[in-house]
Design a protein around this motif. Structure first.
Motif, PDB file in Angstrom:
ATOM      1  N   ASN A  49     -29.476  -3.626  13.551  1.00 42.64           N
ATOM      2  CA  ASN A  49     -29.589  -5.033  13.174  1.00 42.64           C
ATOM      3  C   ASN A  49     -31.030  -5.506  13.219  1.00 42.64           C
ATOM      4  O   ASN A  49     -31.492  -6.254  12.345  1.00 42.64           O
ATOM      5  CB  ASN A  49     -28.716  -5.893  14.092  1.00 42.64           C
ATOM      6  N   GLN A  50     -31.756  -5.090  14.243  1.00 44.13           N
ATOM      7  CA  GLN A  50     -33.158  -5.471  14.358  1.00 44.13           C
ATOM      8  C   GLN A  50     -33.978  -4.925  13.191  1.00 44.13           C
ATOM      9  O   GLN A  50     -34.897  -5.582  12.699  1.00 44.13           O
ATOM     10  CB  GLN A  50     -33.728  -4.971  15.681  1.00 44.13           C
TER      11      GLN A  50
ATOM     12  N   ASP B 199     -30.289  -9.846   9.588  1.00 42.07           N
ATOM     13  CA  ASP B 199     -29.863 -10.511   8.354  1.00 42.07           C
ATOM     14  C   ASP B 199     -28.333 -10.559   8.318  1.00 42.07           C
ATOM     15  O   ASP B 199     -27.672  -9.515   8.325  1.00 42.07           O
ATOM     16  CB  ASP B 199     -30.395  -9.725   7.158  1.00 42.07           C
ATOM     17  N   PRO B 200     -27.734 -11.734   8.236  1.00 45.68           N
ATOM     18  CA  PRO B 200     -26.269 -11.827   8.236  1.00 45.68           C
ATOM     19  C   PRO B 200     -25.628 -11.159   7.031  1.00 45.68           C
ATOM     20  O   PRO B 200     -24.459 -10.763   7.094  1.00 45.68           O
ATOM     21  CB  PRO B 200     -26.000 -13.336   8.252  1.00 45.68           C
ATOM     22  N   LEU B 201     -26.359 -11.018   5.922  1.00 46.13           N
ATOM     23  CA  LEU B 201     -25.821 -10.345   4.751  1.00 46.13           C
ATOM     24  C   LEU B 201     -25.690  -8.840   4.969  1.00 46.13           C
ATOM     25  O   LEU B 201     -24.907  -8.170   4.286  1.00 46.13           O
ATOM     26  CB  LEU B 201     -26.706 -10.611   3.524  1.00 46.13           C
TER      27      LEU B 201
ATOM     28  N   PHE C 100     -22.135  -4.886   7.661  1.00 45.14           N
ATOM     29  CA  PHE C 100     -21.982  -3.452   7.396  1.00 45.14           C
ATOM     30  C   PHE C 100     -22.327  -2.610   8.630  1.00 45.14           C
ATOM     31  O   PHE C 100     -22.137  -1.395   8.609  1.00 45.14           O
ATOM     32  CB  PHE C 100     -22.881  -3.034   6.227  1.00 45.14           C
ATOM     33  N   ILE C 101     -22.846  -3.239   9.663  1.00 41.22           N
ATOM     34  CA  ILE C 101     -23.296  -2.515  10.859  1.00 41.22           C
ATOM     35  C   ILE C 101     -22.172  -2.560  11.889  1.00 41.22           C
ATOM     36  O   ILE C 101     -22.011  -3.548  12.609  1.00 41.22           O
ATOM     37  CB  ILE C 101     -24.604  -3.125  11.404  1.00 41.22           C
ATOM     38  N   ASN C 102     -21.405  -1.488  11.941  1.00 36.41           N
ATOM     39  CA  ASN C 102     -20.202  -1.469  12.761  1.00 36.41           C
ATOM     40  C   ASN C 102     -20.233  -0.477  13.912  1.00 36.41           C
ATOM     41  O   ASN C 102     -19.455  -0.607  14.862  1.00 36.41           O
ATOM     42  CB  ASN C 102     -18.986  -1.157  11.880  1.00 36.41           C
ATOM     43  N   PHE C 103     -21.101   0.535  13.843  1.00 36.57           N
ATOM     44  CA  PHE C 103     -21.057   1.615  14.832  1.00 36.57           C
ATOM     45  C   PHE C 103     -22.459   2.052  15.232  1.00 36.57           C
ATOM     46  O   PHE C 103     -23.396   1.989  14.420  1.00 36.57           O
ATOM     47  CB  PHE C 103     -20.311   2.846  14.270  1.00 36.57           C
ATOM     48  N   ASP C 104     -22.598   2.500  16.479  1.00 33.35           N
ATOM     49  CA  ASP C 104     -23.803   3.225  16.877  1.00 33.35           C
ATOM     50  C   ASP C 104     -23.846   4.538  16.091  1.00 33.35           C
ATOM     51  O   ASP C 104     -22.818   5.027  15.590  1.00 33.35           O
ATOM     52  CB  ASP C 104     -23.780   3.541  18.367  1.00 33.35           C
ATOM     53  N   VAL C 105     -25.043   5.126  15.999  1.00 34.89           N
ATOM     54  CA  VAL C 105     -25.222   6.342  15.201  1.00 34.89           C
ATOM     55  C   VAL C 105     -25.988   7.381  16.007  1.00 34.89           C
ATOM     56  O   VAL C 105     -27.011   7.059  16.618  1.00 34.89           O
ATOM     57  CB  VAL C 105     -25.994   6.031  13.897  1.00 34.89           C
ATOM     58  N   GLU C 106     -25.488   8.607  16.023  1.00 29.49           N
ATOM     59  CA  GLU C 106     -26.224   9.732  16.597  1.00 29.49           C
ATOM     60  C   GLU C 106     -26.908  10.503  15.475  1.00 29.49           C
ATOM     61  O   GLU C 106     -26.283  10.825  14.461  1.00 29.49           O
ATOM     62  CB  GLU C 106     -25.296  10.667  17.375  1.00 29.49           C
TER      63      GLU C 106
ATOM     64  N   VAL D 248     -23.954   0.118  -4.024  1.00 23.93           N
ATOM     65  CA  VAL D 248     -23.047   1.244  -3.751  1.00 23.93           C
ATOM     66  C   VAL D 248     -22.265   1.017  -2.465  1.00 23.93           C
ATOM     67  O   VAL D 248     -21.047   1.219  -2.423  1.00 23.93           O
ATOM     68  CB  VAL D 248     -23.827   2.566  -3.700  1.00 23.93           C
ATOM     69  N   ILE D 249     -22.939   0.579  -1.402  1.00 23.95           N
ATOM     70  CA  ILE D 249     -22.234   0.402  -0.129  1.00 23.95           C
ATOM     71  C   ILE D 249     -21.281  -0.790  -0.164  1.00 23.95           C
ATOM     72  O   ILE D 249     -20.215  -0.773   0.464  1.00 23.95           O
ATOM     73  CB  ILE D 249     -23.227   0.265   1.047  1.00 23.95           C
ATOM     74  N   SER D 250     -21.648  -1.814  -0.913  1.00 20.04           N
ATOM     75  CA  SER D 250     -20.834  -3.034  -0.896  1.00 20.04           C
ATOM     76  C   SER D 250     -19.724  -3.041  -1.945  1.00 20.04           C
ATOM     77  O   SER D 250     -18.713  -3.733  -1.778  1.00 20.04           O
ATOM     78  CB  SER D 250     -21.721  -4.266  -1.090  1.00 20.04           C
ATOM     79  N   VAL D 251     -19.897  -2.249  -3.026  1.00 20.13           N
ATOM     80  CA  VAL D 251     -18.910  -2.300  -4.112  1.00 20.13           C
ATOM     81  C   VAL D 251     -18.339  -0.920  -4.457  1.00 20.13           C
ATOM     82  O   VAL D 251     -17.156  -0.659  -4.278  1.00 20.13           O
ATOM     83  CB  VAL D 251     -19.511  -2.953  -5.382  1.00 20.13           C
TER      84      VAL D 251
END
Length: 405
Positions: free
Chosen positions: A49-50, A55-57, A61-67, A396-399
């Motif tokens: 997010n940082q 950005d709220p838009l 799409f930011i739902n999980f931590d990532v390794e 691509v990610i949103s549609v």
């Protein structure tokens, strides 16, 4: 093709890149594809997010931590010799299942000049200077896509080697073998995966994605059925690109360096005639001594020899055969493909996607879609290719990956 343009357009919204190194060599007995793997960073949702300035838009799409893992594996080079290649694996930390996704990166300059060279931006470095990986690929991972991103031969663990720029066969096998290694690593870490497979890439990444999609369907369709592929602004119709660039009258309006790289790649792989066969002086010496990005003219009629121009215009020449061997715009695809391209793109002309759409549809492909971006005078002509990249990853990610439209 020109990732630098794309990077200039995306915001660099980050604090710092944390390098958390775990074990240097975790190879487990029984691995068939993975030579080594290393956890280089765990990226929290807050950090992602940082990077996007909260950005709220984007935050939805930011739902999980990532390794993030660096992986090495074996793959054939253009001459058939096996090399130890590397790449990046991004694993969402989910309780459910993740979607396996092959993410092909755009052009990274190789040069002896450290001001030009972009080796450090290859995916496995996770560099904050590569927004395509640091922002886009990480965002996709945080949304539930398990990312497999090959460095390509010539970067990462093979940085001392020549990069066979936009050679379709090498791009396809390098990315496919990375996909095998990614899947094997994920299984060893008990990651639950859906039976889906997504492919994505912009510019050189678009070209590599088309090559990979074709290779999988022709050789590994049963093992890796593709859900859908998204390809942005790739040079799929190499024969037409050759006609456009090498016969262009006057100044192109952009550096010819990337096309010299393609030319040199095909010469090394197919012809072995050497740069002086193709380029007049002083341009041949400029390139031989200082690399593609040192060339001082972008006028093809000044740069290229009459002998080479004759080759381009001879349908039976060896160089025409090399271009045709890398045409990937005219075949029948089974899995859905969506092409994205900016109408005013001069660096990678729009006809590449238009020709692919027309020819692949005529060949009976199951589903080929084409989205055309247009720009008004508020966007400078030399910024259009990069602007299209920013729109592509968002769309691509949103549609498309979400709804298939």
């Amino acid at each position: 093709m020109q990732a630098k343009k794309f990077l200039q357009l995306l915001p660099f919204l980050f604090l710092s890149l944390l390098w958390i190194s775990c074990s240097d060599d975790n190879v487990e007995p029984g691995f068939d594809h993975v030579l080594s793997y290393e956890l280089v960073e765990t990226i929290s949702k807050g950090e992602i997010n940082q990077r996007f300035n909260n950005d709220p838009l984007v935050s939805g799409f930011i739902n999980f931590d990532v390794e993030a893992y660096k992986v090495t594996y074996l793959t054939p080079n253009y001459d058939g010799t096996e090399v130890e290649a590397s790449g990046l694996v991004l694993i969402p930390q989910v309780e459910g299942a993740v979607k396996l996704t092959s993410f092909q990166h755009s052009t990274l300059a190789k040069s002896n000049d450290p001001q030009i060279d972009q080796e450090h931006r290859a995916p496995s470095y996770l560099s904050s200077e590569n927004a395509e990986i640091y922002l886009s690929a990480v965002l996709y991972a945080s949304n539930g896509y398990l990312i497999s991103s090959a460095d390509y031969i010539g970067y990462g663990s093979t940085s001392e080697m020549f990069h066979p720029y936009e050679h379709a066969q090498t791009a396809a096998t390098t990315c496919f073998d990375m996909l095998l290694a990614t899947k094997e690593l994920a299984e060893s870490l008990s990651v639950n995966m859906t039976d889906e497979l997504f492919l994505i890439g912009y510019s050189q990444g678009g070209n590599s994605t088309m090559a990979l999609h074709k290779y999988i369907e022709e050789n590994h369709a049963a093992e890796f059925p593709i859900t859908r592929s998204a390809m942005g602004a790739g040079a799929y119709h190499k024969s037409a690109v050759g006609d456009y660039i090498f016969n262009f009258q006057g100044d192109l309006g952009f550096s010819i360096s990337l096309y010299l790289w393609v030319l040199d790649s095909y010469d090394r792989i197919y012809l072995q005639k050497g740069i002086p066969y193709y380029l007049n002086e002083p341009y041949a010496s400029e390139v031989v001594d200082n690399g593609y990005f040192a060339i001082s003219s972008s006028n093809p009629q000044e740069v290229f020899t009459d002998t080479f121009i004759d080759d381009i215009n001879d349908p039976n020449s060896d160089f025409r055969d090399a271009l045709a061997d890398n045409d990937i715009h005219d075949w029948k695809a089974i899995a859905p493909i969506k092409l994205y391209h900016s109408l005013e793109d001069k660096l990678v002309p729009y006809f590449n996607s238009a020709d692919a759409f027309d020819n692949m549809t005529d060949k009976g492909s199951t589903e080929i879609l084409l989205e055309t971006y247009t720009y008004n005078s508020s966007v400078e002509p030399d910024a259009i290719h990069g602007a299209g990249g920013a729109r592509f990853f968002s769309d691509v990610i949103s549609v498309y990956f979400k709804y298939g439209i």
